[in-house]
Design an enzyme around this catalytic site. Structure first.
Site, PDB file in Angstrom:
ATOM      1  N   ASP A 108       0.827  -1.209   0.000  1.00  0.00           N
ATOM      2  CA  ASP A 108       0.000   0.000   0.000  1.00  0.00           C
ATOM      3  C   ASP A 108       0.863   1.262   0.000  1.00  0.00           C
ATOM      4  O   ASP A 108       2.021   1.243   0.434  1.00  0.00           O
ATOM      5  CB  ASP A 108      -0.872   0.045   1.262  1.00  0.00           C
ATOM      6  CG  ASP A 108      -2.008  -0.957   1.224  1.00  0.00           C
ATOM      7  OD1 ASP A 108      -2.017  -1.827   0.331  1.00  0.00           O
ATOM      8  OD2 ASP A 108      -2.883  -0.867   2.103  1.00  0.00           O
ATOM      9  N   HIS A 116      -5.660   2.823  -4.258  1.00  0.00           N
ATOM     10  CA  HIS A 116      -5.786   3.013  -2.806  1.00  0.00           C
ATOM     11  C   HIS A 116      -6.461   4.351  -2.497  1.00  0.00           C
ATOM     12  O   HIS A 116      -6.957   4.521  -1.394  1.00  0.00           O
ATOM     13  CB  HIS A 116      -4.397   2.952  -2.188  1.00  0.00           C
ATOM     14  CG  HIS A 116      -4.379   2.741  -0.706  1.00  0.00           C
ATOM     15  ND1 HIS A 116      -5.351   2.029  -0.024  1.00  0.00           N
ATOM     16  CD2 HIS A 116      -3.491   3.121   0.253  1.00  0.00           C
ATOM     17  CE1 HIS A 116      -5.068   2.012   1.267  1.00  0.00           C
ATOM     18  NE2 HIS A 116      -3.949   2.671   1.461  1.00  0.00           N
ATOM     19  N   HIS A 118      -5.203   9.834  -0.222  1.00  0.00           N
ATOM     20  CA  HIS A 118      -5.062   9.097   1.030  1.00  0.00           C
ATOM     21  C   HIS A 118      -5.358  10.001   2.229  1.00  0.00           C
ATOM     22  O   HIS A 118      -4.887   9.756   3.346  1.00  0.00           O
ATOM     23  CB  HIS A 118      -3.661   8.492   1.170  1.00  0.00           C
ATOM     24  CG  HIS A 118      -3.615   7.268   2.045  1.00  0.00           C
ATOM     25  ND1 HIS A 118      -3.767   7.316   3.412  1.00  0.00           N
ATOM     26  CD2 HIS A 118      -3.441   5.954   1.754  1.00  0.00           C
ATOM     27  CE1 HIS A 118      -3.676   6.086   3.912  1.00  0.00           C
ATOM     28  NE2 HIS A 118      -3.490   5.241   2.917  1.00  0.00           N
ATOM     29  N   HIS A 165       3.583  -2.025   3.393  1.00  0.00           N
ATOM     30  CA  HIS A 165       3.537  -0.626   2.968  1.00  0.00           C
ATOM     31  C   HIS A 165       4.804  -0.235   2.225  1.00  0.00           C
ATOM     32  O   HIS A 165       5.912  -0.405   2.732  1.00  0.00           O
ATOM     33  CB  HIS A 165       3.301   0.285   4.175  1.00  0.00           C
ATOM     34  CG  HIS A 165       1.919   0.131   4.743  1.00  0.00           C
ATOM     35  ND1 HIS A 165       1.598  -0.868   5.627  1.00  0.00           N
ATOM     36  CD2 HIS A 165       0.762   0.807   4.493  1.00  0.00           C
ATOM     37  CE1 HIS A 165       0.311  -0.790   5.927  1.00  0.00           C
ATOM     38  NE2 HIS A 165      -0.220   0.212   5.262  1.00  0.00           N
TER      39      HIS A 165
HETATM   40 ZN    ZN Z   1      -2.763   3.281   3.092  1.00  0.00          ZN
END
Ligand code: ZN
Length: 359
Positions: A155, A205, A209, A316
């Site tokens: 991510d 995503h 964000h 991540h």
């Molecule tokens: Zn994230």
């Protein structure tokens, strides 16, 4: 000494393969439908493959994409593990070495998926002498009868670690899924293209964000979503249909912006648009406040993964996560040693979702 020889052998392989690529002579392929060991492709054919076969495009109805094998009633992890809808398929894998081409025929128990019928092997873009690549890095086997299939997910990228993560995945011949955020700079645009070109799954995503922005309303979420969808389309010619909510579908942070029912409304609207969201069932812990060690990342991932048929591993892709990068080779080797294959998220038998809502 052996490491020295291996390094130079790998460099020779990469050099020869690069020479093949440079002449446009041939690209090795893995063919599920055909026993042909080698197929030649030109650049146009590869581009066509990229656009049509690796990822679903937005024009496809969702029923033709990665959703066709998903039992409608299966909404829990227990149901996920029970829903093993595989079938046997004969698979021919071709690999190349510096001087010879070898062919290995295997019987695959992977699900039969139309867009898996032709998968290019990894483009040899990595430096085999890079310090983050172990000297013994080598393609992992693809098991005919695996213990399970692991879905490595990253991510929040692209980041400066993205090229290194991609190099490691290439060295081990592992495909992963990248839930990316929006960056307009040239490096990030190149990373979107490279992720897609190397057969990984480029997924969304959100652009910003920013919880306070995307979780204001359904419209705000999809305004952001369309912004990154347009960016990825402009770079790759594909519109991803798979996404991950910032914070996951079970997040409670969104409550204070758009209310408790907002994620449900977004999920239902996403489904109407032919989009599928994925959470995770294994967390590497690499988003916690303190910096993890390689051992901690591996400890968080391996044990919980091997108890599952289809682990979806949350990681991540952010600059601070060098431990995640450094754990990745061992993670791949250990899961492979436990009998796992690797695949991208739209190939999972059903989506991995913490919360699931119906109209
Ligand atoms: Zn994230």
């Amino acid at each position: 000494m052996m490491n020295f020889i291996k390094k130079h052998l790998r460099m020779a392989i990469a050099t020869v393969t690069l020479a093949l690529m440079a002449t446009g002579a041939c690209i090795m392929t893995l063919s599920v439908e055909s026993p042909l060991s080698i197929q030649t492709q030109n650049t146009a054919a590869l581009n066509s493959y990229r656009e049509n076969d690796v990822h679903e495009v937005s024009d496809d109805p969702p029923a033709t994409a990665g959703t066709t094998r998903r039992p409608a009633a299966a909404t829990t992890e227990a149901a996920v593990e029970a829903a093993d809808t595989t079938s046997s398929t004969s698979t021919t894998i071709t690999t190349t070495t510096a001087t010879t081409v070898t062919t290995v025929t295997q019987t695959s128990a992977r699900p039969t998926v139309p867009h898996q019928t032709q998968i290019t092997t990894h483009l040899p873009t990595f430096d085999p002498l890079a310090e983050y690549l172990p000297a013994d890095a080598a393609p992992v086997p693809r098991y005919a009868e695996p213990s399970g299939t692991a879905y490595l997910t990253f991510d929040d990228g692209p980041s400066k670690l993205t090229p290194q993560i991609l190099d490691i995945l290439a060295a081990y011949h592992v495909k992963a899924t990248f839930f990316v955020v929006g960056h307009e700079d040239a490096f990030s645009r190149e990373m979107y293209r490279r992720i897609a070109a190397e057969g990984h799954e480029l997924a969304i995503h959100t652009y910003t964000h920013d919880y306070s922005q995307v979780y204001q309303s359904v419209d705000a979420y999809f305004e952001d979503f369309d912004r990154i969808s347009d960016l990825l389309y402009s770079e790759t010619g594909m519109r991803p249909t798979q996404f991950r909510f910032p914070g996951g579908s079970s997040n409670t942070v969104s409550y204070k912006y758009g209310g408790e029912g907002l994620v449900r409304e977004i999920a239902l609207q996403a489904k109407r648009r032919g989009l599928t969201y994925h959470d995770w069932n294994v967390s590497s812990g690499d988003a916690s406040g303190y910096k993890q060690t390689v051992e901690q990342v591996l400890g968080n991932v391996i044990g919980p993964s091997v108890s599952k048929l289809e682990p979806v591993v949350l990681m991540h892709d952010v600059p601070a996560n060098t431990a995640t990068r450094d754990a990745l080779p061992q993670m791949i080797q250990q899961l492979s040693a436990e009998g796992y294959n690797f695949d991208t998220i739209s190939h999972r038998s059903i989506p991995c979702q913490h919360r699931h809502w119906e109209e």
